[in-house]
Design an enzyme around this catalytic site. Sequence first.
Site, PDB file in Angstrom:
ATOM      1  N   GLU A 131       0.841  -1.203   0.000  1.00 57.20           N
ATOM      2  CA  GLU A 131       0.000   0.000   0.000  1.00 57.20           C
ATOM      3  C   GLU A 131       0.874   1.251   0.000  1.00 57.20           C
ATOM      4  OE1 GLU A 131      -3.498   0.290   2.655  1.00 57.20           O
ATOM      5  OE2 GLU A 131      -2.772   2.276   3.200  1.00 57.20           O
ATOM      6  N   TYR A 171      -9.230   1.078  -1.924  1.00 58.48           N
ATOM      7  CA  TYR A 171     -10.434   1.247  -2.753  1.00 58.48           C
ATOM      8  C   TYR A 171     -10.898   2.699  -2.649  1.00 58.48           C
ATOM      9  CZ  TYR A 171     -15.243   0.450  -4.405  1.00 58.48           C
ATOM     10  OH  TYR A 171     -16.432   0.500  -5.075  1.00 58.48           O
TER      11      TYR A 171
END
Length: 250
Positions: A71, A108
Site C-alpha cells: 500500500e 479502494y
Amino acid sequence: MSLQIQMLGTGSAFAKTFYNTSALIRSNERNLLIDCGSTTPKSLYDIQLQPDQIDGIVISHIHADHVGGLEEMAFRLLYESNQKKTKLYLTQAIADTLWENTLKGGMYNPEDGYHSLEDYFDVIVIEEQVPVVIGPGLTIELVPTLHISSKPSYSLFINDRIFYSADVRFSEELLIHEVAAKRNCHTIFHDCQLSGQGFIHATLDELLTLPEHIQQRIYLMHYADNMSDFIGKTGHMRFAAQHEIIDLPE
Ligand SMILES: Nc1ccn([C@@H]2O[C@@H]3COP(=O)(O)O[C@H]3[C@H]2O)c(=O)n1
Ligand SMILES: [Zn+2]
Ligand SMILES: [Zn+2]
C-alpha cells in the site's frame, strides 16, 4: 551481465531487530523486489532507494511480512512520483485474493477512479512453473510450495540456478531432488525457524539434516531476533545478513 541479490530484510514475521525478509535482485541496472513486507519500505529508505527506482515486485504469498508494504509503495508512486506504476508479478491465485482480501480496505477509492489492483500496479499475471523474462539476463519462475495449507504460496527460481524459498515447510523432496539434483542450484536462500517445531516454516534442525554439499549452498533468512545465539550452530549453512549484497553467478 551482473547479478546481485541484496537482502533488504532477513527477519521473521515478528522480528523487531531485523526487517521482514525481502530481497532486491539487481541485474543490469534493473531492480526486482522479492516481496514487500510491512517493514520493507523502511529498509529501502535505509539504502536510499526510492519506490520509483524499483522496476518490479514479485509476490510469494499473502502474509503481512511479505505484502504489508505494498500500500505504501503504491501510494508513494501515485502521490509522490507522478502516478508511476510499478510492475507487480504474481500468479492468478494471488491476484484473486491480494486486492479483495488485503489491499482493498485501504486502497479502494472509487471517487478518484481507483477500483482494483490494476489501477495501482502494472499487474503481470504469471503462470506457475513457467520461467518469465524480467529483463536481459534475468528470469524468474514461481513454483507452488507448501506453507499454510489452502493458502497459495510460492518459492522462486531465479535464472533456474538460484532458489529462494520465501516461506515454506521443510521438504527433502524439494531441496534434495528438485533444487539440488535436478536444477543444480548453486545458491539457496531458505527461511529458517531457529527453535521450536516447524509447523509452517523449515526449522534449523530440519535443515541440518541436509547433506553437507547442499548446506554449503544455503543462506539462512527469515530468522528471529535471537539469531546471534545460533552463530556457529548452523552446520555448513550461513546466515544472510541484512543489507548484505551477494554476487551471484548467472
Ligand atoms: N498457522 C500459523 C499461521 C501463522 N503463524 C505465525 O504468523 C506468521 C505469519 O507470517 P509468517 O512469516 O508466515 O510466519 C507466521 C508465523 O509466525 C503460525 O505460527 N502458524
Ligand atoms: Zn514470512
Ligand atoms: Zn508466511
